[in-house]
Every structure is written in structure tokens, then in C-alpha cells.
Design a protein around this motif. Structure first.
Motif, PDB file in Angstrom:
ATOM      1  N   VAL A   1     -30.503  28.827 -43.741  1.00  0.00           N
ATOM      2  CA  VAL A   1     -29.210  28.825 -43.461  1.00  0.00           C
ATOM      3  C   VAL A   1     -28.060  28.674 -44.665  1.00  0.00           C
TER       4      VAL A   1
ATOM      5  N   LEU B   1     -23.817  34.104 -48.308  1.00  0.00           N
ATOM      6  CA  LEU B   1     -22.395  34.934 -48.262  1.00  0.00           C
ATOM      7  C   LEU B   1     -21.564  34.753 -47.770  1.00  0.00           C
ATOM      8  N   ALA B   2     -21.276  33.234 -46.823  1.00  0.00           N
ATOM      9  CA  ALA B   2     -20.098  33.176 -46.203  1.00  0.00           C
ATOM     10  C   ALA B   2     -19.173  33.388 -47.336  1.00  0.00           C
TER      11      ALA B   2
ATOM     12  N   ASP C   1     -28.348  30.631 -47.609  1.00  0.00           N
ATOM     13  CA  ASP C   1     -28.350  31.714 -47.601  1.00  0.00           C
ATOM     14  C   ASP C   1     -27.258  31.966 -47.162  1.00  0.00           C
ATOM     15  N   LEU C   2     -27.356  31.654 -45.791  1.00  0.00           N
ATOM     16  CA  LEU C   2     -26.297  32.245 -45.145  1.00  0.00           C
ATOM     17  C   LEU C   2     -24.638  31.761 -45.171  1.00  0.00           C
TER      18      LEU C   2
END
Length: 176
Positions: free
Chosen positions: A42, A48-49, A44-45
Motif C-alpha cells: 500500500v 505513486l499517487a 507503494d501506491l
């Protein structure tokens, strides 16, 4: 902002790992431990966001966005292996588990180093994919391909490890 999120994600990874293993071995809460350890991607997400938001707010693509892509790729390729490595040592130290295997030597070490190099090449490919995804999500790909080409040196430089182990293999310790 992106650099701060990278640092926060790294700290978050180690906190989730420490809490997950504490839940597993100190507090005997296996389900909670699994949830904490499985939730590491999570981060990593979130990263990225943050990179997409940064670029969509007008920031041009630069090193910080490339570092975010590299961090995500490293996390995807090496994150599970890192968790397993730490888990084996904590299990042995605090839960009476079996000792971790001794360091590899000889042909097994050379094979492991080549596998490690292949994983670095995979991380490079994933980083390039993340860069393309980042450009697509942010609506701007200026500078991304140049950065990906710059990253292409990483697998070449990483050849030092397996080649050095072929030239100077680690020998098994002499038993007395």
C-alpha cells in the motif's frame, strides 16, 4: 513533497515490518501480523499517487519522480525477500526457530548472485514501466524516457556482483 513521501514510505515499511513481526512473535497475533506485512505494498501506491499529484500540480518530471519509480520497483522485486530474510532472523532470535541458513559459497553463491542480478534487471524493467505509468497518469511524459535510458546503466553496473563472485568465489569456512 515526493522526497518526503519516499522517506515516509521507507520508514513506514520498516515500521510495518517491525510491528508485523512483533505481533507474530511477541504478542502471538498471527492474523494481525499477516495483515500488517501484507499491507506494505500500500505504501507503494501512496508513493505513486504522491508522484502523480506532484506532476499534475505542475512540477516537471525530474530526479525525485525517477527515484519514486525506482523505489516502487525495488519494493516490488525485493520487498518480499527482505521481509522473509528479517522474519527468519527474528523467528530464530525470539521464537526459538531454526537458525538461518549459513551464507552460500562456491557455485551456489555464484548462482545466487546471478539470480540477484536478474532481479535487478527485473526491477529496472518495472521502474521503466512505473515511469511510463507515471507519465500517462500525470499527462506528461517529458523527460521520462531520458531518465529510463539513464537507469539502463544500473543492470550493467550491477554485473560487478556476479562477475566478481565468479572471479573470487567465497570459499566454505574450514571446519576444525
Amino acid at each position: 513533497m515526493v522526497i518526503a513521501v519516499i522517506v515516509a514510505c521507507e520508514i513506514g515499511f520498516w515500521l510495518l515490518l517491525a510491528l508485523g513481526l512483533a505481533c507474530r512473535y511477541l504478542w502471538k497475533r498471527r492474523t494481525l501480523s499477516n495483515v500488517l506485512l501484507i499491507s506494505t505494498p500500500v505504501l507503494d501506491l501512496v508513493l505513486l499517487a504522491a508522484a502523480v499529484v506532484d506532476m499534475r500540480s505542475g512540477a516537471p518530471f525530474d530526479l525525485r519522480h525517477g527515484l519514486a519509480a525506482a523505489y516502487i520497483a525495488y519494493s516490488v522485486v525485493f520487498g518480499h525477500q527482505t521481509i522473509r530474510w528479517v522474519d527468519a532472523r527474528v523467528n530464530h532470535r525470539y521464537a526459538g526457530g531454526p537458525p538461518p541458513p549459513p551464507p552460500l559459497t562456491g557455485a551456489a553463491r555464484i548462482r545466487a548472485e546471478w539470480i540477484g542480478w536478474a532481479r535487478i534487471v527485473l526491477a529496472y524493467a518495472i521502474a521503466c514501466g512505473v515511469l511510463v505509468l507515471l507519465g500517462w497518469l500525470a499527462g506528461s511524459s517529458a523527460g521520462i524516457m531520458e531518465f529510463a535510458l539513464g537507469l539502463s546503466r544500473v543492470p550493467i553496473i550491477a554485473l560487478i556482483w556476479p562477475v566478481s563472485h565468479m572471479i573470487w568465489p567465497k570459499k566454505a569456512p574450514v571446519e576444525q
